[in-house]
Design an enzyme around this catalytic site. Structure first.
Site, PDB file in Angstrom:
ATOM      1  N   ASN A  28      13.500   9.939  -0.846  1.00  0.00           N
ATOM      2  CA  ASN A  28      12.725  10.191   0.359  1.00  0.00           C
ATOM      3  C   ASN A  28      12.242   8.798   0.774  1.00  0.00           C
ATOM      4  OD1 ASN A  28      10.693  10.588   2.210  1.00  0.00           O
ATOM      5  ND2 ASN A  28       9.606  12.143   1.021  1.00  0.00           N
ATOM      6  N   ALA A  35      10.028   7.730   2.584  1.00  0.00           N
ATOM      7  CA  ALA A  35       8.576   7.583   2.680  1.00  0.00           C
ATOM      8  C   ALA A  35       7.917   7.406   1.312  1.00  0.00           C
ATOM      9  CB  ALA A  35       7.978   8.806   3.382  1.00  0.00           C
ATOM     10  N   CYS A  36       8.683   7.598   0.251  1.00  0.00           N
ATOM     11  CA  CYS A  36       8.153   7.548  -1.113  1.00  0.00           C
ATOM     12  C   CYS A  36       8.197   6.121  -1.662  1.00  0.00           C
ATOM     13  CB  CYS A  36       8.982   8.489  -1.986  1.00  0.00           C
ATOM     14  SG  CYS A  36       8.745   8.295  -3.762  1.00  0.00           S
ATOM     15  N   SER A  37       7.054   5.623  -2.123  1.00  0.00           N
ATOM     16  CA  SER A  37       6.998   4.251  -2.643  1.00  0.00           C
ATOM     17  C   SER A  37       7.838   4.093  -3.904  1.00  0.00           C
ATOM     18  CB  SER A  37       5.553   3.835  -2.908  1.00  0.00           C
ATOM     19  OG  SER A  37       4.974   4.657  -3.908  1.00  0.00           O
ATOM     20  N   ARG A  93      11.431   3.674  -2.761  1.00  0.00           N
ATOM     21  CA  ARG A  93      11.663   2.328  -2.194  1.00  0.00           C
ATOM     22  C   ARG A  93      11.723   1.283  -3.303  1.00  0.00           C
ATOM     23  NH1 ARG A  93       7.725   4.223   1.405  1.00  0.00           N
ATOM     24  NH2 ARG A  93       6.203   2.763   0.551  1.00  0.00           N
TER      25      ARG A  93
END
Length: 123
Positions: A6, A8-10, A13
């Site tokens: 996802n 948006a997930c740190s 990333r």
């Protein structure tokens, strides 16, 4: 190797950043857009050696709406859990890396990502 993320997930990333830094060859699957089928989830669970409740994010709003914490965690309920993950992919723990050696792991730490990379080297 493939990584389910996802964006948006740190943690996702961070895992992708580490794969890039290591020059790894991988495919990104944005699993919220390209939702895994029940068969794909079963395959990943087999590769992880886990059950669906082991990779379910029980703090998500959808989990609370479904009252997942109250669901039985047994063989008879396994398909119900898998269907919930298909219908609500946000419930799937992330990131998940499917390694080239046929295994998979939930890569929430740098150590787990490095483990997946070492499996790719052996695969």
């Amino acid at each position: 190797m493939e990584i389910w993320i996802n964006p948006a997930c740190s943690k996702c990333r961070s895992a992708v950043g580490l794969l890039d830094a290591e020059g790894a060859s991988y495919t990104v699957r944005r699993y919220l857009e390209d939702v895994p089928s029940a068969d794909e989830i079963r395959d990943v669970l087999d590769r992880l050696g886990l059950e669906p409740w082991d990779i379910t994010r029980t703090q998500e709003a959808a989990a609370k709406e479904l009252a997942l914490k109250e669901w039985p965690r047994d063989e008879g309920s396994r398909e119900r859990w898998i269907e919930a993950l298909v219908k609500h992919p946000k419930l799937i723990q992330r990131p998940i890396i499917t390694a080239d050696d046929g295994t998979a792991l939930v890569a929430r730490t740098d150590e787990a990502v490095r483990d997946a990379l070492s499996r790719a080297d052996r695969g």
